[in-house]
Structure formats: C-alpha cells, structure tokens
Write a protein that holds these residues in place. Structure first.
Motif, PDB file in Angstrom:
ATOM      1  N   ASN A  89       0.851  -1.186   0.000  1.00 25.85           N
ATOM      2  CA  ASN A  89       0.000   0.000   0.000  1.00 25.85           C
ATOM      3  C   ASN A  89       0.886   1.234   0.000  1.00 25.85           C
ATOM      4  O   ASN A  89       1.704   1.402   0.899  1.00 25.85           O
ATOM      5  CB  ASN A  89      -0.892   0.020   1.245  1.00 25.85           C
ATOM      6  N   VAL A  90       0.726   2.087  -1.012  1.00 19.00           N
ATOM      7  CA  VAL A  90       1.485   3.335  -1.096  1.00 19.00           C
ATOM      8  C   VAL A  90       0.464   4.464  -1.203  1.00 19.00           C
ATOM      9  O   VAL A  90      -0.325   4.501  -2.150  1.00 19.00           O
ATOM     10  CB  VAL A  90       2.438   3.356  -2.307  1.00 19.00           C
ATOM     11  N   ILE A  91       0.504   5.360  -0.209  1.00 19.30           N
ATOM     12  CA  ILE A  91      -0.507   6.407  -0.141  1.00 19.30           C
ATOM     13  C   ILE A  91       0.162   7.765  -0.009  1.00 19.30           C
ATOM     14  O   ILE A  91       1.001   7.973   0.858  1.00 19.30           O
ATOM     15  CB  ILE A  91      -1.441   6.202   1.069  1.00 19.30           C
ATOM     16  N   LYS A  92      -0.228   8.692  -0.880  1.00 19.58           N
ATOM     17  CA  LYS A  92       0.133  10.107  -0.742  1.00 19.58           C
ATOM     18  C   LYS A  92      -1.131  10.822  -0.283  1.00 19.58           C
ATOM     19  O   LYS A  92      -2.231  10.394  -0.578  1.00 19.58           O
ATOM     20  CB  LYS A  92       0.593  10.673  -2.084  1.00 19.58           C
ATOM     21  N   GLY A  93      -0.968  11.909   0.415  1.00 23.86           N
ATOM     22  CA  GLY A  93      -2.130  12.639   0.892  1.00 23.86           C
ATOM     23  C   GLY A  93      -2.520  12.203   2.293  1.00 23.86           C
ATOM     24  O   GLY A  93      -1.873  11.375   2.922  1.00 23.86           O
ATOM     25  N   ASP A  94      -3.614  12.771   2.782  1.00 23.66           N
ATOM     26  CA  ASP A  94      -4.063  12.517   4.145  1.00 23.66           C
ATOM     27  C   ASP A  94      -4.774  11.170   4.250  1.00 23.66           C
ATOM     28  O   ASP A  94      -5.480  10.765   3.331  1.00 23.66           O
ATOM     29  CB  ASP A  94      -5.007  13.627   4.601  1.00 23.66           C
ATOM     30  N   HIS A 107       3.109   8.641   2.388  1.00 26.70           N
ATOM     31  CA  HIS A 107       3.850   9.878   2.098  1.00 26.70           C
ATOM     32  C   HIS A 107       2.847  11.015   2.123  1.00 26.70           C
ATOM     33  O   HIS A 107       2.358  11.434   1.091  1.00 26.70           O
ATOM     34  CB  HIS A 107       4.498   9.828   0.716  1.00 26.70           C
ATOM     35  N   GLY A 108       2.500  11.454   3.290  1.00 26.15           N
ATOM     36  CA  GLY A 108       1.519  12.526   3.395  1.00 26.15           C
ATOM     37  C   GLY A 108       1.712  13.299   4.666  1.00 26.15           C
ATOM     38  O   GLY A 108       2.556  12.972   5.498  1.00 26.15           O
ATOM     39  N   ASP A 109       0.915  14.341   4.823  1.00 27.96           N
ATOM     40  CA  ASP A 109       1.060  15.219   5.980  1.00 27.96           C
ATOM     41  C   ASP A 109       0.261  14.750   7.182  1.00 27.96           C
ATOM     42  O   ASP A 109       0.700  14.888   8.307  1.00 27.96           O
ATOM     43  CB  ASP A 109       0.648  16.637   5.604  1.00 27.96           C
ATOM     44  N   LYS A 110      -0.929  14.210   6.967  1.00 29.22           N
ATOM     45  CA  LYS A 110      -1.777  13.840   8.094  1.00 29.22           C
ATOM     46  C   LYS A 110      -2.131  12.355   8.033  1.00 29.22           C
ATOM     47  O   LYS A 110      -2.460  11.829   6.969  1.00 29.22           O
ATOM     48  CB  LYS A 110      -3.051  14.673   8.102  1.00 29.22           C
ATOM     49  N   GLY A 138       2.197  18.532   9.278  1.00 29.45           N
ATOM     50  CA  GLY A 138       1.106  17.575   9.378  1.00 29.45           C
ATOM     51  C   GLY A 138       1.165  16.789  10.678  1.00 29.45           C
ATOM     52  O   GLY A 138       2.215  16.640  11.290  1.00 29.45           O
ATOM     53  N   LYS A 139       0.024  16.282  11.080  1.00 25.99           N
ATOM     54  CA  LYS A 139      -0.069  15.520  12.314  1.00 25.99           C
ATOM     55  C   LYS A 139      -0.302  14.050  11.984  1.00 25.99           C
ATOM     56  O   LYS A 139      -1.080  13.728  11.091  1.00 25.99           O
ATOM     57  CB  LYS A 139      -1.213  16.037  13.179  1.00 25.99           C
ATOM     58  N   LYS A 140       0.371  13.211  12.738  1.00 23.06           N
ATOM     59  CA  LYS A 140       0.156  11.776  12.623  1.00 23.06           C
ATOM     60  C   LYS A 140      -0.229  11.269  13.997  1.00 23.06           C
ATOM     61  O   LYS A 140       0.513  11.417  14.950  1.00 23.06           O
ATOM     62  CB  LYS A 140       1.406  11.095  12.095  1.00 23.06           C
ATOM     63  N   LYS A 141      -1.433  10.691  14.090  1.00 24.55           N
ATOM     64  CA  LYS A 141      -1.931  10.171  15.354  1.00 24.55           C
ATOM     65  C   LYS A 141      -2.392   8.750  15.116  1.00 24.55           C
ATOM     66  O   LYS A 141      -3.090   8.478  14.143  1.00 24.55           O
ATOM     67  CB  LYS A 141      -3.119  10.991  15.862  1.00 24.55           C
ATOM     68  N   GLY A 142      -1.983   7.849  16.020  1.00 23.03           N
ATOM     69  CA  GLY A 142      -2.483   6.504  15.887  1.00 23.03           C
ATOM     70  C   GLY A 142      -1.485   5.444  16.293  1.00 23.03           C
ATOM     71  O   GLY A 142      -0.659   5.660  17.187  1.00 23.03           O
ATOM     72  N   THR A 143      -1.539   4.331  15.592  1.00 17.55           N
ATOM     73  CA  THR A 143      -0.776   3.151  15.960  1.00 17.55           C
ATOM     74  C   THR A 143      -0.122   2.528  14.735  1.00 17.55           C
ATOM     75  O   THR A 143      -0.725   2.492  13.669  1.00 17.55           O
ATOM     76  CB  THR A 143      -1.717   2.098  16.600  1.00 17.55           C
ATOM     77  N   GLN A 144       1.099   2.055  14.927  1.00 17.89           N
ATOM     78  CA  GLN A 144       1.779   1.234  13.931  1.00 17.89           C
ATOM     79  C   GLN A 144       2.097  -0.102  14.602  1.00 17.89           C
ATOM     80  O   GLN A 144       2.722  -0.127  15.661  1.00 17.89           O
ATOM     81  CB  GLN A 144       3.083   1.870  13.458  1.00 17.89           C
ATOM     82  N   LEU A 154       4.907  10.893  15.084  1.00 19.92           N
ATOM     83  CA  LEU A 154       3.677  10.174  15.398  1.00 19.92           C
ATOM     84  C   LEU A 154       3.317  10.410  16.853  1.00 19.92           C
ATOM     85  O   LEU A 154       4.149  10.241  17.744  1.00 19.92           O
ATOM     86  CB  LEU A 154       3.838   8.670  15.162  1.00 19.92           C
ATOM     87  N   LYS A 155       2.086  10.822  17.076  1.00 16.79           N
ATOM     88  CA  LYS A 155       1.566  10.897  18.431  1.00 16.79           C
ATOM     89  C   LYS A 155       0.752   9.622  18.608  1.00 16.79           C
ATOM     90  O   LYS A 155      -0.349   9.508  18.081  1.00 16.79           O
ATOM     91  CB  LYS A 155       0.688  12.133  18.601  1.00 16.79           C
TER      92      LYS A 155
END
Length: 181
Positions: A89-94, A107-110, A138-144, A154-155
C-alpha cells in the motif's frame, strides 16, 4: 470513452468511461472521472474520487478514496478515508482509517488511524519550500503494528521489533514506543 455509466459496466479487456455509478467489472477498468459503487478487475484506475469498494490485483486512484480497497498493490495519490488492505500500500495525501498489508507506506502530511503490517513507514512532513513556509506540519496520530515501524512524527504507539520515531524524545525502542509529541 466520453460516456458515464449508471448501473453495470462489464468489459472483457479494457473499459474506460468518465464516471461510473454502480458495478464496474472487467480485466482493466478505468474511470477518468469519479467511481461510485464497486469495482472488480485485475487493474482498477480512477482519476477522480473513488467511493465504495475496489477489488483487484492493482488499484490506482488519482483522487481521494472513500471506502475499502483490496489489492496486491494499492497506489493512492490523494489520500483515503476507510480501509486500505493489500500486499503493498502506497498512499500520498491525508489518511484516516486502517492501512493493512505486509508493506505500508504513507507519504503525506496527516495520518489518523492504524497501520498494521510487516513494514510500516509514515513520512512526508511538509517540505521546507517557499509555498509551505510558515504552514503547520502535518499531524500523525495513531498506531503502527509490525516488525519494522518508522515515522518522522507520530503521536501514538508503535509496537514491533524495530520502532523509530525521528521527532520523538526517544527515537528508537524495540517492542513498544509511545510518543506524545
């Protein structure tokens, strides 16, 4: 090619229409506009917004995807809201939702949600260019969750053998890395 389809579209080799609303099935399906409904094919390409579910070996979306994508390779140029499920899976954008598969790259900001796979990479803070000068990053919130988890920022929580958060106070930690920044 210049027509829109409302209902059912079936093609043996290649089908191209402007907008498709309903069910789109064939070897290669292409919508130069929006795709709303379900798409089933070896290769699915949408240049506009995709709403609904897509099943294929390769799914490519130039516009935002709202819904479910299932494929061996999913490539999104304008982000997604929903569930992206594939081999790569390759994703640009939010992104808002779940991204799952052996290899997940954002590859995105949010990003707000979860990435689950063997390798999860979330990068792409705004570049330091003239057009982005003074704009908030950009903000990244969540889990990997994976074997290798890498992010610029990442928050949230990273769970895996290798966890890297380049902008956190603790930049590397095996097993679990919790970042509040």
């Amino acid at each position: 090619q210049d027509l829109s389809v409302h209902g059912f579209r079936f093609n043996l080799l290649y089908g191209e229409n402007v907008d498709v609303v309903g069910f789109d099935m064939g070897l290669v399906n292409k919508s130069t506009g929006d795709q709303t409904g379900a798409q089933l094919g070896a290769v699915n390409i949408t240049e506009g917004i995709t709403k609904g579910a897509r099943f294929g070996f390769v799914n490519i979306a130039k516009g935002k995807v709202l819904g479910y994508n299932r494929g061996m390779v999913n490539i999104l140029d304008d982000g997604s809201i929903g569930w992206m499920n594939g081999g790569v899976n390759v994703i640009k954008g939010d992104v808002e939702g779940l991204v799952s598969g052996p290899v997940n790259v954002h590859h995105g900001d949010k990003f707000k949600g979860a990435m689950i796979g063997f390798v999860n990479v979330a990068d792409g803070e705004k570049e330091k260019s003239e057009e982005n000068k003074g704009k908030k990053k950009g903000k990244k919130k969540g889990t990997q969750i994976g074997i290798v988890n890498v992010t610029n920022s990442l928050k949230g929580v990273q769970i895996g053998l290798v966890n890297i958060n380049k902008n956190a106070r603790i930049k590397f930690c095996p097993i679990i890395l919790i970042s509040k920044k």
